[in-house]
Write a protein that holds these residues in place. Structure first.
Motif, PDB file in Angstrom:
ATOM      1  N   ALA A 220      50.618 -53.749  11.278  1.00 54.64           N
ATOM      2  CA  ALA A 220      50.373 -54.626  12.299  1.00 54.64           C
ATOM      3  C   ALA A 220      51.581 -55.212  12.951  1.00 54.64           C
ATOM      4  CB  ALA A 220      49.535 -55.764  11.968  1.00 54.64           C
ATOM      5  N   GLU A 221      52.790 -55.156  12.063  1.00 51.00           N
ATOM      6  CA  GLU A 221      53.875 -55.740  12.640  1.00 51.00           C
ATOM      7  C   GLU A 221      54.648 -54.611  13.399  1.00 51.00           C
ATOM      8  OE1 GLU A 221      55.694 -58.236  13.140  1.00 51.00           O
ATOM      9  OE2 GLU A 221      57.563 -57.261  13.403  1.00 51.00           O
ATOM     10  N   LEU A 222      54.365 -53.347  12.981  1.00 50.44           N
ATOM     11  CA  LEU A 222      55.035 -52.225  13.775  1.00 50.44           C
ATOM     12  C   LEU A 222      54.396 -51.935  14.971  1.00 50.44           C
ATOM     13  CD1 LEU A 222      55.559 -49.697  10.895  1.00 50.44           C
ATOM     14  CD2 LEU A 222      57.294 -50.668  11.983  1.00 50.44           C
ATOM     15  N   TRP A 223      53.072 -52.351  15.025  1.00 51.63           N
ATOM     16  CA  TRP A 223      52.614 -52.033  16.320  1.00 51.63           C
ATOM     17  C   TRP A 223      52.966 -53.292  17.291  1.00 51.63           C
ATOM     18  CZ3 TRP A 223      49.712 -49.328  19.602  1.00 51.63           C
ATOM     19  CH2 TRP A 223      49.029 -49.885  20.660  1.00 51.63           C
ATOM     20  N   ARG A 224      53.094 -54.413  16.704  1.00 48.98           N
ATOM     21  CA  ARG A 224      53.368 -55.428  17.540  1.00 48.98           C
ATOM     22  C   ARG A 224      55.057 -55.154  18.225  1.00 48.98           C
ATOM     23  NH1 ARG A 224      56.954 -58.969  17.911  1.00 48.98           N
ATOM     24  NH2 ARG A 224      57.692 -58.767  15.476  1.00 48.98           N
ATOM     25  N   GLN A 225      55.844 -54.531  17.350  1.00 48.91           N
ATOM     26  CA  GLN A 225      57.393 -54.030  17.819  1.00 48.91           C
ATOM     27  C   GLN A 225      57.142 -53.187  19.108  1.00 48.91           C
ATOM     28  OE1 GLN A 225      60.065 -53.505  14.789  1.00 48.91           O
ATOM     29  NE2 GLN A 225      59.266 -54.790  13.291  1.00 48.91           N
ATOM     30  N   LEU A 226      56.133 -52.217  18.747  1.00 48.07           N
ATOM     31  CA  LEU A 226      56.000 -51.230  19.633  1.00 48.07           C
ATOM     32  C   LEU A 226      55.762 -51.640  21.054  1.00 48.07           C
ATOM     33  CD1 LEU A 226      56.357 -47.861  20.367  1.00 48.07           C
ATOM     34  CD2 LEU A 226      53.941 -47.888  19.666  1.00 48.07           C
ATOM     35  N   MET A 230      57.679 -51.387  24.540  1.00 45.45           N
ATOM     36  CA  MET A 230      57.092 -50.741  25.744  1.00 45.45           C
ATOM     37  C   MET A 230      57.048 -51.529  26.941  1.00 45.45           C
ATOM     38  SD  MET A 230      54.040 -48.135  24.127  1.00 45.45           S
ATOM     39  CE  MET A 230      53.977 -47.090  25.635  1.00 45.45           C
ATOM     40  N   VAL A 231      57.066 -52.956  26.413  1.00 44.20           N
ATOM     41  CA  VAL A 231      56.913 -53.938  27.698  1.00 44.20           C
ATOM     42  C   VAL A 231      58.328 -53.924  28.267  1.00 44.20           C
ATOM     43  CG1 VAL A 231      56.683 -56.320  28.219  1.00 44.20           C
ATOM     44  CG2 VAL A 231      54.880 -55.340  26.879  1.00 44.20           C
ATOM     45  N   ILE A 232      59.327 -53.916  27.350  1.00 42.80           N
ATOM     46  CA  ILE A 232      60.744 -54.052  27.746  1.00 42.80           C
ATOM     47  C   ILE A 232      60.953 -52.681  28.668  1.00 42.80           C
ATOM     48  CG2 ILE A 232      63.187 -53.837  27.563  1.00 42.80           C
ATOM     49  CD1 ILE A 232      62.528 -55.385  24.788  1.00 42.80           C
ATOM     50  N   LEU A 233      60.676 -51.631  28.363  1.00 41.60           N
ATOM     51  CA  LEU A 233      60.640 -50.419  29.280  1.00 41.60           C
ATOM     52  C   LEU A 233      59.718 -50.575  30.722  1.00 41.60           C
ATOM     53  CD1 LEU A 233      61.854 -48.918  26.631  1.00 41.60           C
ATOM     54  CD2 LEU A 233      60.397 -47.107  27.001  1.00 41.60           C
ATOM     55  N   ALA A 234      58.617 -51.199  30.524  1.00 41.96           N
ATOM     56  CA  ALA A 234      57.728 -51.096  31.587  1.00 41.96           C
ATOM     57  C   ALA A 234      58.374 -52.079  32.675  1.00 41.96           C
ATOM     58  CB  ALA A 234      56.570 -51.610  31.397  1.00 41.96           C
ATOM     59  N   ARG A 235      58.921 -53.291  32.099  1.00 40.32           N
ATOM     60  CA  ARG A 235      59.765 -54.242  32.998  1.00 40.32           C
ATOM     61  C   ARG A 235      60.723 -53.562  33.988  1.00 40.32           C
ATOM     62  NH1 ARG A 235      59.551 -59.632  29.276  1.00 40.32           N
ATOM     63  NH2 ARG A 235      57.236 -59.853  29.630  1.00 40.32           N
ATOM     64  N   GLY A 236      61.460 -52.687  33.348  1.00 40.48           N
ATOM     65  CA  GLY A 236      62.380 -51.767  33.919  1.00 40.48           C
ATOM     66  C   GLY A 236      62.022 -50.705  34.651  1.00 40.48           C
ATOM     67  N   GLY A 237      60.661 -50.548  34.790  1.00 38.11           N
ATOM     68  CA  GLY A 237      59.941 -49.443  35.659  1.00 38.11           C
ATOM     69  C   GLY A 237      59.661 -48.011  34.589  1.00 38.11           C
ATOM     70  N   LEU A 255      61.718 -51.105  14.468  1.00 33.91           N
ATOM     71  CA  LEU A 255      61.087 -50.114  15.141  1.00 33.91           C
ATOM     72  C   LEU A 255      62.355 -49.577  15.931  1.00 33.91           C
ATOM     73  CD1 LEU A 255      58.557 -48.284  15.066  1.00 33.91           C
ATOM     74  CD2 LEU A 255      58.174 -49.585  17.405  1.00 33.91           C
ATOM     75  N   VAL A 256      62.664 -48.457  16.059  1.00 31.61           N
ATOM     76  CA  VAL A 256      63.928 -48.114  16.877  1.00 31.61           C
ATOM     77  C   VAL A 256      63.161 -46.597  17.711  1.00 31.61           C
ATOM     78  CG1 VAL A 256      66.314 -46.990  17.305  1.00 31.61           C
ATOM     79  CG2 VAL A 256      65.625 -48.847  15.528  1.00 31.61           C
ATOM     80  N   LEU A 257      63.237 -46.880  18.928  1.00 30.94           N
ATOM     81  CA  LEU A 257      62.991 -45.703  19.809  1.00 30.94           C
ATOM     82  C   LEU A 257      64.268 -44.827  20.178  1.00 30.94           C
ATOM     83  CD1 LEU A 257      60.851 -47.992  20.892  1.00 30.94           C
ATOM     84  CD2 LEU A 257      61.179 -46.938  23.154  1.00 30.94           C
TER      85      LEU A 257
END
Ligand SMILES: Nc1ncnc2c1ncn2[C@@H]1O[C@H](COP(=O)(O)OP(=O)(O)OP(=O)(O)O)[C@@H](O)[C@H]1O
Ligand SMILES: [Mg+2]
Length: 313
Positions: A220-226, A230-237, A255-257
């Motif tokens: 659940a924690e890893l999901w939250r981080q993901l 993804m929200v940070i990425l999406a905010r940048g488009g 988690l690191v992308l």
């Protein structure tokens, strides 16, 4: 010439001194004066006969980089020109690139940092599986270069490899600056990019998400981080473009992308939405298969949320 003297010389050109700053502004990029460069070359040459880089090592390539990562440079990064890069081994050979473990160390001071060197392959005959959709529309100035890339001459292959390195370095730099959990991009030279090594101080690389069996709380924690990432990425488009449990590392519960050369601009790319949906689909599928409830890893809700952040709804 002893190392201590060498280091004293480089001290004058410490990247963070105001002098250096002036030089950089004046010339667009950090550069030694011609005179200093000649002196540096002389002293490095002398040091080779003295106690220069051991076999398998090379002088730090920090000063020769085509691009460097965003400022301020992290405190752990060894930026002194007297540093030596030593190759500690290969982390992984991939389809398009090989990743090596590197240590950048300042001899006799104990200052050292571990780096991952991702080297895109140019010289062999493989095709890049990501070429087709992603390179489309990216402008290449010289048509001679375009032709070389299409015909996959050695020169063309090398250009393609370099384009991927440029693209990944730009993606990492932008995402790092936006606060996304990605390795700090240290530098790029040609087809090689150096980034923060994600792993332990003894050189053990962080496992990929796919290798883990997280308990329900960790999951659940890893999901939250993901979702956060993804929200940070999406905010940048953006969306990752090749998101999977193979391209996510987990280090100390974080988690690191990674693996971002194909970072997709959701608005500008005609298939942007499709890439976003695919990333979300892959992520949800993996987390569900590990036991995360369907209503938590809900692809429709997640796509909606991210498109909102992108500004496409
Ligand atoms: N910064 C890093 N720190 C630690 N390990 C890393 C780092 N970057 C990459 N790796 C390791 O190298 C592997 C390959 O990296 P990456 O996915 O970026 O390259 P790739 O060419 O796409 O490889 P593949 O074809 O296997 O996906 C990763 O799965 C990871 O194990
Ligand atoms: Mg990968």
């Amino acid at each position: 010439m002893r190392k201590r003297d060498l280091e004293a010389l480089y001290e004058q050109y410490d990247p963070d001194t105001p002098d250096r700053e002036r030089m950089r502004r004046g010339r667009g990029r950090a550069r030694l004066t011609e005179q200093a460069r000649a002196r540096l070359a002389e002293q490095r040459e002398a040091a080779v006969f003295d106690d220069g880089p051991a076999a398998g090592g090379r002088w730090s390539t920090w000063d020769d980089a085509d691009e460097r990562g965003p400022r301020p440079y992290p405190g752990w990064l060894v930026t002194e020109l007297a540093a030596v890069d030593g190759e500690l081994g290969i982390l992984k050979t991939g389809k398009e690139a090989d990743v090596y473990l590197l240590e950048r160390a300042l001899p006799a001071t104990g200052r050292t940092c571990l780096l991952a060197a991702k080297r895109y392959r140019g010289g062999d005959h493989r095709l890049f599986h990501r070429d087709a959709g992603y390179l489309e529309g990216r402008r290449v100035k010289a048509s001679r270069e375009m032709r070389a890339m299409r015909q996959r001459t050695d020169f063309g292959r090398n250009l393609i490899a370099q384009q991927w390195a440029v693209a990944e370095f730009a993606a990492l730099s932008g995402l790092w600056a936006a606060g996304a959990p990605v390795p700090y991009p240290v530098q790029r030279i040609g087809t090689e990019l150096l980034m923060e090594f994600i792993g332990d101080a003894d050189g053990t690389a962080a496992p990929r998400l796919v290798q883990l069996r997280p308990d329900p709380r960790e999951l659940a924690e890893l999901w939250r981080q993901l979702v956060d990432a993804m929200v940070i990425l999406a905010r940048g488009g953006y969306t990752h473009g090749d998101l999977s449990a193979y391209n996510l590392l987990v280090h100390g519960g974080e988690l690191v992308l990674i693996d971002l050369p194909q970072l997709v601009d959701v608005v500008a790319n005609p298939q942007g939405r499709t890439f976003l949906q695919r990333d979300v689909g892959t992520a949800c599928k993996w987390f569900r298969s590990r036991g995360l409830p369907d209503d938590v890893a809900d692809p429709d809700r997640m796509v909606e949320l991210l498109l909102d952040e992108v500004g496409l709804r």
